[in-house]
Write a protein that holds these residues in place. Structure first.
Motif, PDB file in Angstrom:
ATOM      1  N   GLY A  79       0.793  -1.221   0.000  1.00 19.96           N
ATOM      2  CA  GLY A  79       0.000   0.000   0.000  1.00 19.96           C
ATOM      3  C   GLY A  79       0.826   1.272   0.000  1.00 19.96           C
ATOM      4  O   GLY A  79       0.335   2.330   0.378  1.00 19.96           O
ATOM      5  N   ARG A  80       2.063   1.185  -0.398  1.00 19.15           N
ATOM      6  CA  ARG A  80       2.946   2.350  -0.466  1.00 19.15           C
ATOM      7  C   ARG A  80       3.546   2.453  -1.858  1.00 19.15           C
ATOM      8  O   ARG A  80       3.755   1.447  -2.535  1.00 19.15           O
ATOM      9  CB  ARG A  80       4.094   2.238   0.550  1.00 19.15           C
ATOM     10  CG  ARG A  80       3.634   2.136   1.975  1.00 19.15           C
ATOM     11  CD  ARG A  80       3.142   3.483   2.477  1.00 19.15           C
ATOM     12  NE  ARG A  80       2.840   3.428   3.898  1.00 19.15           N
ATOM     13  CZ  ARG A  80       1.621   3.384   4.389  1.00 19.15           C
ATOM     14  NH1 ARG A  80       0.590   3.367   3.580  1.00 19.15           N
ATOM     15  NH2 ARG A  80       1.424   3.366   5.681  1.00 19.15           N
ATOM     16  N   ARG A  81       3.868   3.667  -2.269  1.00 15.25           N
ATOM     17  CA  ARG A  81       4.427   3.869  -3.605  1.00 15.25           C
ATOM     18  C   ARG A  81       5.820   3.284  -3.740  1.00 15.25           C
ATOM     19  O   ARG A  81       6.207   2.858  -4.814  1.00 15.25           O
ATOM     20  CB  ARG A  81       4.472   5.355  -3.928  1.00 15.25           C
ATOM     21  CG  ARG A  81       3.098   5.937  -4.088  1.00 15.25           C
ATOM     22  CD  ARG A  81       3.181   7.391  -4.393  1.00 15.25           C
ATOM     23  NE  ARG A  81       1.823   7.909  -4.519  1.00 15.25           N
ATOM     24  CZ  ARG A  81       1.527   9.013  -5.132  1.00 15.25           C
ATOM     25  NH1 ARG A  81       2.461   9.743  -5.662  1.00 15.25           N
ATOM     26  NH2 ARG A  81       0.281   9.409  -5.210  1.00 15.25           N
ATOM     27  N   TRP A  82       6.583   3.263  -2.678  1.00 17.74           N
ATOM     28  CA  TRP A  82       7.945   2.759  -2.725  1.00 17.74           C
ATOM     29  C   TRP A  82       7.998   1.232  -2.742  1.00 17.74           C
ATOM     30  O   TRP A  82       9.082   0.655  -2.854  1.00 17.74           O
ATOM     31  CB  TRP A  82       8.757   3.279  -1.543  1.00 17.74           C
ATOM     32  CG  TRP A  82       8.142   2.987  -0.209  1.00 17.74           C
ATOM     33  CD1 TRP A  82       7.379   3.831   0.533  1.00 17.74           C
ATOM     34  CD2 TRP A  82       8.220   1.768   0.532  1.00 17.74           C
ATOM     35  NE1 TRP A  82       6.977   3.207   1.678  1.00 17.74           N
ATOM     36  CE2 TRP A  82       7.476   1.938   1.714  1.00 17.74           C
ATOM     37  CE3 TRP A  82       8.837   0.549   0.323  1.00 17.74           C
ATOM     38  CZ2 TRP A  82       7.347   0.949   2.675  1.00 17.74           C
ATOM     39  CZ3 TRP A  82       8.714  -0.452   1.274  1.00 17.74           C
ATOM     40  CH2 TRP A  82       7.969  -0.242   2.439  1.00 17.74           C
ATOM     41  N   ALA A  83       6.883   0.571  -2.641  1.00 23.10           N
ATOM     42  CA  ALA A  83       6.856  -0.891  -2.522  1.00 23.10           C
ATOM     43  C   ALA A  83       7.430  -1.591  -3.749  1.00 23.10           C
ATOM     44  O   ALA A  83       7.840  -2.748  -3.658  1.00 23.10           O
ATOM     45  CB  ALA A  83       5.434  -1.376  -2.263  1.00 23.10           C
ATOM     46  N   VAL A  84       7.504  -0.917  -4.891  1.00 20.28           N
ATOM     47  CA  VAL A  84       8.093  -1.534  -6.084  1.00 20.28           C
ATOM     48  C   VAL A  84       9.558  -1.869  -5.840  1.00 20.28           C
ATOM     49  O   VAL A  84      10.112  -2.768  -6.476  1.00 20.28           O
ATOM     50  CB  VAL A  84       7.906  -0.626  -7.318  1.00 20.28           C
ATOM     51  CG1 VAL A  84       8.769   0.605  -7.225  1.00 20.28           C
ATOM     52  CG2 VAL A  84       8.199  -1.380  -8.598  1.00 20.28           C
ATOM     53  N   ALA A  85      10.187  -1.200  -4.889  1.00 20.48           N
ATOM     54  CA  ALA A  85      11.591  -1.482  -4.567  1.00 20.48           C
ATOM     55  C   ALA A  85      11.759  -2.827  -3.863  1.00 20.48           C
ATOM     56  O   ALA A  85      12.861  -3.385  -3.883  1.00 20.48           O
ATOM     57  CB  ALA A  85      12.168  -0.379  -3.690  1.00 20.48           C
ATOM     58  N   LEU A  86      10.709  -3.351  -3.265  1.00 17.94           N
ATOM     59  CA  LEU A  86      10.824  -4.623  -2.555  1.00 17.94           C
ATOM     60  C   LEU A  86      11.193  -5.786  -3.480  1.00 17.94           C
ATOM     61  O   LEU A  86      12.134  -6.520  -3.196  1.00 17.94           O
ATOM     62  CB  LEU A  86       9.548  -4.913  -1.765  1.00 17.94           C
ATOM     63  CG  LEU A  86       9.293  -3.970  -0.591  1.00 17.94           C
ATOM     64  CD1 LEU A  86       7.925  -4.232   0.002  1.00 17.94           C
ATOM     65  CD2 LEU A  86      10.376  -4.125   0.449  1.00 17.94           C
ATOM     66  N   PRO A  87      10.490  -6.016  -4.588  1.00 18.83           N
ATOM     67  CA  PRO A  87      10.934  -7.087  -5.479  1.00 18.83           C
ATOM     68  C   PRO A  87      12.100  -6.663  -6.370  1.00 18.83           C
ATOM     69  O   PRO A  87      12.895  -7.497  -6.811  1.00 18.83           O
ATOM     70  CB  PRO A  87       9.699  -7.413  -6.315  1.00 18.83           C
ATOM     71  CG  PRO A  87       8.907  -6.158  -6.320  1.00 18.83           C
ATOM     72  CD  PRO A  87       9.171  -5.507  -4.997  1.00 18.83           C
ATOM     73  N   ALA A  88      12.232  -5.361  -6.637  1.00 17.37           N
ATOM     74  CA  ALA A  88      13.282  -4.902  -7.547  1.00 17.37           C
ATOM     75  C   ALA A  88      14.669  -5.033  -6.938  1.00 17.37           C
ATOM     76  O   ALA A  88      15.617  -5.390  -7.644  1.00 17.37           O
ATOM     77  CB  ALA A  88      13.024  -3.445  -7.946  1.00 17.37           C
ATOM     78  N   THR A  89      14.814  -4.766  -5.662  1.00 19.80           N
ATOM     79  CA  THR A  89      16.132  -4.792  -5.036  1.00 19.80           C
ATOM     80  C   THR A  89      16.787  -6.175  -5.096  1.00 19.80           C
ATOM     81  O   THR A  89      17.919  -6.292  -5.576  1.00 19.80           O
ATOM     82  CB  THR A  89      16.051  -4.272  -3.593  1.00 19.80           C
ATOM     83  OG1 THR A  89      15.532  -2.938  -3.626  1.00 19.80           O
ATOM     84  CG2 THR A  89      17.411  -4.270  -2.930  1.00 19.80           C
ATOM     85  N   PRO A  90      16.123  -7.245  -4.644  1.00 21.30           N
ATOM     86  CA  PRO A  90      16.790  -8.551  -4.760  1.00 21.30           C
ATOM     87  C   PRO A  90      16.990  -8.975  -6.214  1.00 21.30           C
ATOM     88  O   PRO A  90      17.969  -9.662  -6.529  1.00 21.30           O
ATOM     89  CB  PRO A  90      15.870  -9.511  -4.009  1.00 21.30           C
ATOM     90  CG  PRO A  90      14.569  -8.834  -3.918  1.00 21.30           C
ATOM     91  CD  PRO A  90      14.843  -7.364  -3.939  1.00 21.30           C
ATOM     92  N   TRP A  91      16.088  -8.558  -7.091  1.00 27.45           N
ATOM     93  CA  TRP A  91      16.244  -8.902  -8.509  1.00 27.45           C
ATOM     94  C   TRP A  91      17.510  -8.255  -9.068  1.00 27.45           C
ATOM     95  O   TRP A  91      18.299  -8.893  -9.741  1.00 27.45           O
ATOM     96  CB  TRP A  91      15.003  -8.453  -9.280  1.00 27.45           C
ATOM     97  CG  TRP A  91      14.968  -8.917 -10.687  1.00 27.45           C
ATOM     98  CD1 TRP A  91      14.437 -10.095 -11.149  1.00 27.45           C
ATOM     99  CD2 TRP A  91      15.488  -8.233 -11.837  1.00 27.45           C
ATOM    100  NE1 TRP A  91      14.595 -10.163 -12.507  1.00 27.45           N
ATOM    101  CE2 TRP A  91      15.235  -9.043 -12.955  1.00 27.45           C
ATOM    102  CE3 TRP A  91      16.125  -7.022 -12.022  1.00 27.45           C
ATOM    103  CZ2 TRP A  91      15.608  -8.682 -14.239  1.00 27.45           C
ATOM    104  CZ3 TRP A  91      16.505  -6.655 -13.301  1.00 27.45           C
ATOM    105  CH2 TRP A  91      16.243  -7.479 -14.396  1.00 27.45           C
ATOM    106  N   PHE A  92      17.705  -6.959  -8.791  1.00 25.56           N
ATOM    107  CA  PHE A  92      18.893  -6.251  -9.267  1.00 25.56           C
ATOM    108  C   PHE A  92      20.168  -6.837  -8.662  1.00 25.56           C
ATOM    109  O   PHE A  92      21.176  -6.987  -9.357  1.00 25.56           O
ATOM    110  CB  PHE A  92      18.816  -4.757  -8.948  1.00 25.56           C
ATOM    111  CG  PHE A  92      17.986  -3.976  -9.910  1.00 25.56           C
ATOM    112  CD1 PHE A  92      18.368  -3.844 -11.228  1.00 25.56           C
ATOM    113  CD2 PHE A  92      16.815  -3.369  -9.500  1.00 25.56           C
ATOM    114  CE1 PHE A  92      17.595  -3.121 -12.128  1.00 25.56           C
ATOM    115  CE2 PHE A  92      16.041  -2.646 -10.385  1.00 25.56           C
ATOM    116  CZ  PHE A  92      16.436  -2.522 -11.703  1.00 25.56           C
TER     117      PHE A  92
END
Length: 145
Positions: A79-92
């Protein structure tokens, strides 16, 4: 006798239990992080897939589709805008580790594998676009605030 049906009172607003809501958001965030790791591994495995001796680009399509789904899932559950960083960080992180040669000489994504390179670019661009969309989205209207 009136021809207009009687209007019933609207139901009272549902009160969420704050602790349960927080637990569900944390669980959703953890699932998003785990999903980023698992799809990254799957995409790396598919990057070397060949049919008839030729590389096929199925991992590029998987990267785009999975990263869109993970970005959406993370935003909806956390429910937060920054939540896209949660799956993106381990992927990167996984893609960066896969592109570095180990002491033994092992390399998961090499420079001569066009599918692996395209997968990294497509996956990174997908996360970037999904994050940018969240930044530009108008703030949600909350009832009762």
């Amino acid at each position: 006798m009136s021809v207009i049906p009687e209007e019933s009172a609207p139901p009272p607003p549902v009160r969420h239990r704050p602790l349960l809501d927080l637990a569900l958001r944390v669980a959703g965030g953890l699932v998003a992080v785990l999903g980023g790791m698992l799809t990254g591994v799957l995409e790396l495995l598919l990057a070397t897939l060949r049919v008839g001796g030729q590389l096929i680009g199925v991992s590029v399509l998987v990267a785009i589709g999975a990263n869109i789904a993970l970005s959406w899932f993370a935003h909806e559950t956390v429910g937060r805008r920054w939540a896209v960083a949660l799956p993106a960080t381990p992927w990167f992180v996984l893609m960066a580790v896969a592109a570095v040669r180990t002491a033994e000489g092992d390399l998961l994504v090499s420079g001569d594998n066009w599918v692996g390179l395209a997968m990294i670019v497509a996956g990174a661009m997908t996360f970037a676009v999904m994050g940018f969309r969240q930044v530009l989205a108008p703030p949600p209207v909350r009832s009762g605030d």
